[in-house]
Design an enzyme around this catalytic site. Structure first.
Site, PDB file in Angstrom:
ATOM      1  N   HIS A 396      38.051  53.703  95.129  1.00 16.87           N
ATOM      2  CA  HIS A 396      37.399  52.765  94.940  1.00 16.87           C
ATOM      3  C   HIS A 396      36.100  52.283  95.226  1.00 16.87           C
ATOM      4  O   HIS A 396      35.409  51.874  93.749  1.00 16.87           O
ATOM      5  CB  HIS A 396      38.541  51.653  95.911  1.00 16.87           C
ATOM      6  CG  HIS A 396      37.588  50.134  95.394  1.00 16.87           C
ATOM      7  ND1 HIS A 396      37.149  49.204  96.248  1.00 16.87           N
ATOM      8  CD2 HIS A 396      39.053  49.478  94.590  1.00 16.87           C
ATOM      9  CE1 HIS A 396      37.345  48.350  95.489  1.00 16.87           C
ATOM     10  NE2 HIS A 396      38.338  48.061  95.231  1.00 16.87           N
ATOM     11  N   CYS A 704      38.776  60.154  79.805  1.00  9.89           N
ATOM     12  CA  CYS A 704      38.317  59.910  81.026  1.00  9.89           C
ATOM     13  C   CYS A 704      38.037  59.122  82.276  1.00  9.89           C
ATOM     14  O   CYS A 704      37.669  58.571  83.041  1.00  9.89           O
ATOM     15  CB  CYS A 704      39.295  57.960  80.763  1.00  9.89           C
ATOM     16  SG  CYS A 704      40.799  58.629  81.158  1.00  9.89           S
TER      17      CYS A 704
HETATM   18  C1  PEP Z   1      42.171  60.152  86.126  1.00 11.92           C
HETATM   19  O1  PEP Z   1      42.901  60.394  86.693  1.00 11.92           O
HETATM   20  O2  PEP Z   1      41.284  61.305  85.877  1.00 11.92           O
HETATM   21  C2  PEP Z   1      42.151  58.343  85.921  1.00 11.92           C
HETATM   22  C3  PEP Z   1      40.967  58.775  84.700  1.00 11.92           C
HETATM   23  O3  PEP Z   1      42.876  57.931  85.933  1.00 11.92           O
HETATM   24  P1  PEP Z   1      42.376  57.212  87.863  1.00 11.92           P
HETATM   25  O4  PEP Z   1      40.884  58.251  88.661  1.00 11.92           O
HETATM   26  O5  PEP Z   1      42.742  55.717  87.965  1.00 11.92           O
HETATM   27  O6  PEP Z   1      43.493  57.770  88.665  1.00 11.92           O
END
Ligand code: PEP
Ligand code: MG
Length: 754
Positions: A396, A704
């Protein structure tokens, strides 16, 4: 007066003659360190060149610009560099350089490969450190190549970043000089760096990092090196860590160029150094530290079993940090962790133990806490920087800090214990370091970096998108000129409400919840319209909801990361999923048809089918809506063909999760952070597997996860054939540049092969 001097003819007091690098190499040769031989073109030679060729006045005239105007700065840099590259070098100076190279070859008994490096210096401030003037030309051979490389080093004095930095530091361009060192290349079979004392605690331990081939791979961080620790008090090897070394940089025998190669399978997991070599290096490190009287950061190499020392400088934070490490005005590294959000800030420590003492954070304070939570966001906005005990690059604190543009160091393990209220510290969120007191140089270098990053925007065939988690960051994200939003997380919006979705449903306040969702997404979708914005449906683990109003009945799970989150939660609590779909429908009805839907943590195609059926039931027109999945479980990756067959519009790699589920490494656990690598061959194999199949079927691919913000990963993804890369706001410019270069290399290679 000759334009050149042998390196052994100079020492540490000759910085004004041969620059810091030349002086240091000479000094080391004179204390018996095995430094490759060579010569330096003096700073005076450069000065004579610009004066006698008559270009000096034109150069300094060209530099009279506002350095905060990127276009003007770049124009000035180009003009000055051109003058140096085209200026007529006086015959005697050119002859001295060429002859000295020939003498060097005679000494070695053959025409030698050399490294040509610039080394800037100021007339009245020989000790000043000059960022951005570190031009290096490796593997130069023959007097013509060497002479041209020297000239290019001279021109590097007028790089945009170098000019900016000097102005910011208050140096007059007229008084800054440049020397160039020409040194025999070491064709190293192994190389690396070492610290003569522990870089953060200063304890008497030599830390050695080693990899195969030339040292650039270790220095640039493109390979995970072996790590060895030698206890200086008993001269014993305390620890050996074998890394999986994927690549090495070597000199191509045919072309003489440096190339990156895959490490042969039998060498990847092999120890780079023998015990004898480790102890030999450690002994040399100790000699250098004793000579300089200050801990050293040393570059070394082995060629045919012979040890070479390539460079030694005070253990630096940024610039000449080790000096600062002992100086009164601070600069000692007191804490290290992961550099989670770049930037440098100095401020007063405020330890936060929970919501009850958030008020004590006033503007510019350094917020220090075990881990941030969503209710801390307003205080994070006021903070000058953030330091946490726990967490990895995707926790976070890391995600929110990056969007707030607030420097952050996470996973320090002991920040809340080492630091105390009222201390003045400097946080370097790029390097993951916390210094005692105010460290000015670090701040200046960081701002110089920013200016250059914004100056140009190359066009890339691979789309460069941006990740967003907070609507407040929408404008800043759009200002990166990204090609869309590759991930809009909604968890931070929802957690920020302080009430769980279940609270709204139970209270019959679904419309209120939908309005909140629409408001947040709309801000981002409008800022990017008509570029696509892929909004991810809710992906919050149970432990994050429990503390909120409405979260009282959240199940207690042993392993929330493997538990009731992502699409699996929405497919059992379909009431919530339906509400989300109603929000999407509303956004489309507002004309924001650029909003696409992305499903998290999918592991079987049946989940995608059920989700689509619910979308249709809620009246979404799937013909007009982009619907895709996150590939963040090996399950989804290995069955990607089923999803393709079922009609996904796109996939996006969530490498934060894909890595943790592939390697069994908790992404937020600082105790195993060193095992967490998105570049692990298993992760890359899954990625390659998916891209290959999607490309065949014409399905768009993207990334992402945090890894998309790493240049090394971006480069690999372009080579594999990804359609787009979505990076964090602060990384968009760098990723774009990396991608542009990677694409050019591919095209050039193809042209050459034709
Ligand atoms: C990931 O898992 O790479 C992602 C982009 O989602 P999060 O970090 O929100 O789990
Ligand atoms: Mg994820």
């Amino acid at each position: 007066m000759t334009a050149v001097v042998w390196l052994e003819e100079v020492g540490k007091d000759d910085v004004s003659v041969v620059g810091g690098k030349g002086a240091s190499l000479g000094e080391m040769i004179n204390v018996g360190a095995p430094v490759p031989g060579g010569f330096a073109v003096t700073a005076q030679a450069y000065r004579d060149f610009i004066n006698r060729s008559g270009i000096a006045d034109d150069i300094f005239e060209a530099l009279k610009v506002d350095v905060n105007d990127p276009a003007a700065l770049n124009e000035a840099a180009d003009k000055a560099k051109k003058l140096v590259l085209a200026g007529k070098v006086p015959k005697d100076i050119e002859k001295d350089i060429r002859n000295r190279y020939q003498e060097m070859c005679k000494r070695e008994g053959k025409e030698v490969f050399v490294a040509v490096r610039s080394s800037a210096t100021a007339e009245d401030l020989p000790d000043a450190s000059f960022a951005g003037q570190q031009e290096t030309f490796l593997n130069m051979k023959g007097e013509d190549q060497v002479f041209e490389a020297v000239r290019k080093c001279w021109a590097s004095l007028y790089g945009a970043r170098a000019i900016f930095y000097r102005v910011e530091q208050g140096f007059e361009h007229e008084k800054v000089n440049i020397s160039v060192t020409v040194q025999k290349m070491v064709k190293s079979e192994k190389s690396g760096v070492m610290f003569s004392s522990h870089p953060s605690t200063g304890e008497p331990e030599v830390i050695i990092e080693a990899a195969w081939g030339l040292g650039e791979s270790v220095v640039s961080g493109s390979v995970s090196p072996d790590n060895y620790v030698v206890d200086r008090t008993n001269k014993k090897i305390q620890n050996k860590f074998i890394a999986s070394k994927e690549i090495m940089i070597v000199r191509d025998e045919k072309t003489g160029e440096t190339v990156t190669k895959k490490v042969p399978a039998d060498m990847k997991e092999k120890l780079v150094l023998s015990d004898e070599e480790i102890l030999k290096l450690a002994a040399q490190a100790e000699v250098l530290e004793k000579h300089y009287g200050i801990p050293q950061d040393i570059e070394w190499a082995f060629e045919n079993g012979k040890m070479f020392i390539l460079q030694s400088r005070p253990i630096t934070t940024i610039g000449n940090g080790a000096k600062a490490a002992e100086s009164d005005q601070g600069g000692k590294v007191i804490l290290t962790g992961l550099g989670a959000s770049p930037g440098v800030a100095t401020g007063v420590v405020k330890i936060v133990t929970g919501p009850e003492n958030l008020d004590k954070i006033t503007k510019g304070d350094i917020m220090v806490t075990v881990m941030t939570t969503p209710d801390m966001v307003p205080a994070m906005e006021r903070a000058g920087a953030i330091v946490t005990d726990e967490g990895g690059m995707t926790c976070h604190a890391a995600i929110v800090s990056r969007e707030l543009g607030c420097p952050a160091v996470v996973g320090t393990k002991k920040g809340t214990k080492t630091l105390s209220d009222g201390m003045l510290i400097t946080v370097d969120g790029g390097k993951g370091k916390v210094y005692e007191g105010s460290v000015k140089k670090a701040k200046e270098e960081a701002s110089a970096r920013t200016v250059v990053a914004v100056a140009n925007k190359p066009i890339t065939a691979t789309e460069i998108k941006v990740n967003v988690s907070m609507p407040e960051a929408a404008e800043q994200a759009a200002a990166t000129m990204a090609d869309g939003v590759g991930l809009l997380r909604i968890e931070h919006m929802i957690l920020g409400l302080g009430k769980t979705p279940r609270y709204y449903i139970n209270a019959g306040k679904e419309e209120e919840y939908i309005d909140e969702l629409v408001k947040g997404v709309r801000t981002v979708a409008e800022a990017f319209y008509p570029k696509p914005v892929w909004v991810r449906t809710l992906d919050a683990p149970t432990d994050e909801f429990r503390g909120m109003e409405g979260g009282e009945n959240e199940p207690h799970e042993h392993n929330p990361m493997l538990g009731w989150r992502g699409i699996r939660r929405d497919l059992t609590d379909t009431e919530h999923f339906r509400i989300e779909m109603r929000a999407f429908k509303k956004l489309h009805e507002m004309g924001l048809t650029n909003v696409g839907i992305m499903l998290p943590l999918v592991q079987h195609v049946s989940e995608f089918r059920r989700a689509k059926a619910l979308m249709v039931e809620e009246g979404l027109d799937l013909e007009k809506t982009d619907v895709g999945i996150m590939v963040e479980t090996p399950g989804a990756a290995l069955t990607i063909e089923d999803f393709i067959e079922d009609g996904i519009d796109f996939i996006s790699f969530g490498t934060n999760d894909l890595t943790q589920y592939t390697l069994a490494v908790d992404r937020n656990n600082e105790n195993v952070a060193d095992l967490y690598s998105e570049l692990h061959p298993a992760v890359l194999t899954l990625i390659e597997y998916v891209i290959e199949r999607c490309n065949k079927a014409g399905v768009t691919t993207s990334i992402c996860g945090q890894a998309g913000s790493y240049p090394e990963m971006a480069k690999r993804l372009v080579e594999i054939g990804i359609t787009s890369i979505s990076a964090n706001i602060d990384a968009v410019a760098t990723v774009r540049e990396t991608v542009a270069r990677a694409e050019k290399i591919i095209m050039l290679r193809a042209l050459r092969e034709e």
